[in-house]
Design a protein around this motif. Structure first.
Motif, PDB file in Angstrom:
ATOM      1  N   GLY A 188       0.800  -1.216   0.000  1.00 19.41           N
ATOM      2  CA  GLY A 188       0.000   0.000   0.000  1.00 19.41           C
ATOM      3  C   GLY A 188       0.828   1.258   0.000  1.00 19.41           C
ATOM      4  N   VAL A 189       1.854   1.301   0.868  1.00 25.02           N
ATOM      5  CA  VAL A 189       2.715   2.484   0.924  1.00 25.02           C
ATOM      6  C   VAL A 189       3.530   2.630  -0.347  1.00 25.02           C
ATOM      7  CG1 VAL A 189       4.616   3.568   2.169  1.00 25.02           C
ATOM      8  CG2 VAL A 189       2.800   2.445   3.438  1.00 25.02           C
ATOM      9  N   ALA A 190       4.028   1.501  -0.894  1.00 25.72           N
ATOM     10  CA  ALA A 190       4.791   1.568  -2.144  1.00 25.72           C
ATOM     11  C   ALA A 190       3.924   2.076  -3.291  1.00 25.72           C
ATOM     12  CB  ALA A 190       5.357   0.189  -2.478  1.00 25.72           C
ATOM     13  N   SER A 191       2.673   1.621  -3.345  1.00 23.69           N
ATOM     14  CA  SER A 191       1.765   2.102  -4.394  1.00 23.69           C
ATOM     15  C   SER A 191       1.469   3.579  -4.224  1.00 23.69           C
ATOM     16  CB  SER A 191       0.468   1.294  -4.370  1.00 23.69           C
ATOM     17  OG  SER A 191       0.725  -0.072  -4.556  1.00 23.69           O
ATOM     18  N   PHE A 192       1.299   4.025  -2.963  1.00 24.17           N
ATOM     19  CA  PHE A 192       1.029   5.445  -2.704  1.00 24.17           C
ATOM     20  C   PHE A 192       2.209   6.315  -3.131  1.00 24.17           C
ATOM     21  CE2 PHE A 192       1.760   8.931   0.348  1.00 24.17           C
ATOM     22  CZ  PHE A 192       0.706   9.749   0.000  1.00 24.17           C
ATOM     23  N   ILE A 193       3.421   5.931  -2.760  1.00 29.70           N
ATOM     24  CA  ILE A 193       4.597   6.751  -3.070  1.00 29.70           C
ATOM     25  C   ILE A 193       4.887   6.736  -4.562  1.00 29.70           C
ATOM     26  CG2 ILE A 193       7.080   6.990  -2.698  1.00 29.70           C
ATOM     27  CD1 ILE A 193       6.671   5.895   0.105  1.00 29.70           C
ATOM     28  N   LEU A 194       4.872   5.543  -5.168  1.00 29.66           N
ATOM     29  CA  LEU A 194       5.239   5.445  -6.583  1.00 29.66           C
ATOM     30  C   LEU A 194       4.148   5.976  -7.502  1.00 29.66           C
ATOM     31  CD1 LEU A 194       7.020   1.960  -6.643  1.00 29.66           C
ATOM     32  CD2 LEU A 194       8.051   4.233  -6.727  1.00 29.66           C
ATOM     33  N   SER A 195       2.941   6.208  -6.985  1.00 29.63           N
ATOM     34  CA  SER A 195       1.896   6.813  -7.819  1.00 29.63           C
ATOM     35  C   SER A 195       2.230   8.244  -8.195  1.00 29.63           C
ATOM     36  CB  SER A 195       0.548   6.757  -7.094  1.00 29.63           C
ATOM     37  OG  SER A 195       0.120   5.434  -6.919  1.00 29.63           O
ATOM     38  N   PHE A 196       3.115   8.898  -7.421  1.00 28.31           N
ATOM     39  CA  PHE A 196       3.535  10.257  -7.758  1.00 28.31           C
ATOM     40  C   PHE A 196       4.480  10.279  -8.957  1.00 28.31           C
ATOM     41  CE2 PHE A 196       2.098  10.803  -3.428  1.00 28.31           C
ATOM     42  CZ  PHE A 196       1.467  12.030  -3.461  1.00 28.31           C
TER      43      PHE A 196
END
Length: 358
Positions: free
Chosen positions: A244-252
């Motif tokens: 979840g955190v990886a998806s949130f950060i890499l979505s930027f």
């Protein structure tokens, strides 16, 4: 007595300069040399420019919050300390969330690589390439033998990274505390009132667009990270917080970030499940959710205010990633938004004319 009557000076004729193709080629050559020199300076001074640029972008994003706190009577220095500490605290929280699962992932990396290679070897048309890879210098055994060298190489980069973090934190706090002073200095550069008003309008628009983009992106990508964590939990991938955190950060990082997470989910699913269908199912679900977000939700929420050409955005991401690495990829979208806002003020679009047939 002779009286000289002043006569009007004859009107001066404007001399039209005729430029040849060689003149235009020389002009474009000078522009190209300046562009190459600028890119070289950005590359050579990247150690200093990366944290400074990142601090300015974050400071512009937090500008609206700084104005709200300033309107409440809080001093600028205290406002800078509050916002800087809040931002750094959120970053530390995200790092602490993924630190545990990431550490476990690193410990299990050799076993995961071996399972992945065994799965790929079971596919007939990949058998020979995988066998050559396992015997080559990039095999798992060679990687394990040189683990000490790899860790020492990573350790040598820790001190420069810590120094850059310190430069970023100090620059962010100083920029937020002296933001209004810098703003007034930039406005006073212009001599007449219309240009000063245009500068004020331009600065306000940059801060508003960046603040709107960042606030909207946080809300959208947070929900996207929750869905990614849910997919990882249902798909049996383990460590849903990490996904979840990886998806949130890499979505930027549009395009590249989501592609990286999708490939990682596909590899993890193939390692966890025995069949290819169930192994790829979490990655397919993640890809479909991302397609809904990118094509329906994000355009409807952000609207035309942040409308950007997809190809130019992809070129900007590739350029800044090549120039400044991972931080450049994170800064690509904000820098593109700033450039588009400035160009929109310098070259405002004219009134559209209908293209009617003769």
């Amino acid at each position: 007595m002779n009286i000289e009557v002043p006569t009007e000076a004859p009107p001066q004729r404007k001399v039209k300069v005729h430029r040849t193709g060689l003149d235009y080629a020389a002009l474009w050559a000078v522009i190209g040399l300046f562009a190459i020199a600028g890119i070289a300076v950005l590359n050579l001074a990247s150690f200093i420019l990366i944290p400074l640029t990142f601090a300015v972008v974050v400071g512009l994003i937090l500008g609206l919050a700084a104005d709200r706190l300033g309107a409440m009577g809080i001093p600028s220095v205290l406002t800078a300390a509050i916002l800087s500490g809040l931002f750094v605290g959120i970053v530390i929280l995200l790092v602490s969330i993924i630190a545990g699962p990431l550490n476990m992932l690193i410990k299990n990396a050799p076993e995961m690589i071996e399972k992945t290679l065994q799965f790929l070897e079971s596919i007939s048309w990949l058998e020979r390439p995988v066998q050559s890879l396992m015997r080559g210098p990039g095999s798992a055994d060679n990687v394990m033998e040189h683990t000490g060298t790899i860790l020492s190489t990573l350790a040598t980069g820790v001190m420069p990274a810590l120094l850059q973090i310190m430069i970023f934190a100090g620059s962010l706090m100083l920029f937020l505390s002296s933001r209004m002073t810098l703003r007034r200095a930039m406005i006073r550069v212009f001599t007449n009132r219309p240009r000063r008003l245009a500068a004020i309008r331009m600065i306000n628009q940059v801060e508003a667009v960046l603040g709107y983009y960042f606030a909207t992106a946080i809300a959208i990508y947070s929900s996207f990270g929750l869905i990614a964590a849910l997919i990882a939990w249902i798909g049996g991938l383990g460590s849903p917080l990490l996904w979840g955190v990886a998806s949130f950060i890499l979505s930027f990082v549009p395009f590249l970030g989501i592609a990286t997470v999708t490939v990682a989910i596909a590899i993890a699913g193939l390692m966890v499940h025995e069949t290819m269908f169930y192994g790829l199912l979490p990655a397919i679900a993640f890809f479909l959710v991302n397609a809904v977000y990118e094509n329906l939700l994000i355009p409807s929420v952000m609207g035309r205010k942040l409308e950007m050409n997809s190809y130019m955005l992809f070129v900007a991401i590739v350029f800044w990633t090549w120039l400044w690495g991972a931080v450049g990829a994170m800064l690509a979208v904000p820098l593109t938004v700033i450039c588009m806002t400035l160009l929109g003020n310098f070259f405002p679009p004219g009134t559209p004319k209908p293209n009617l047939p003769d």
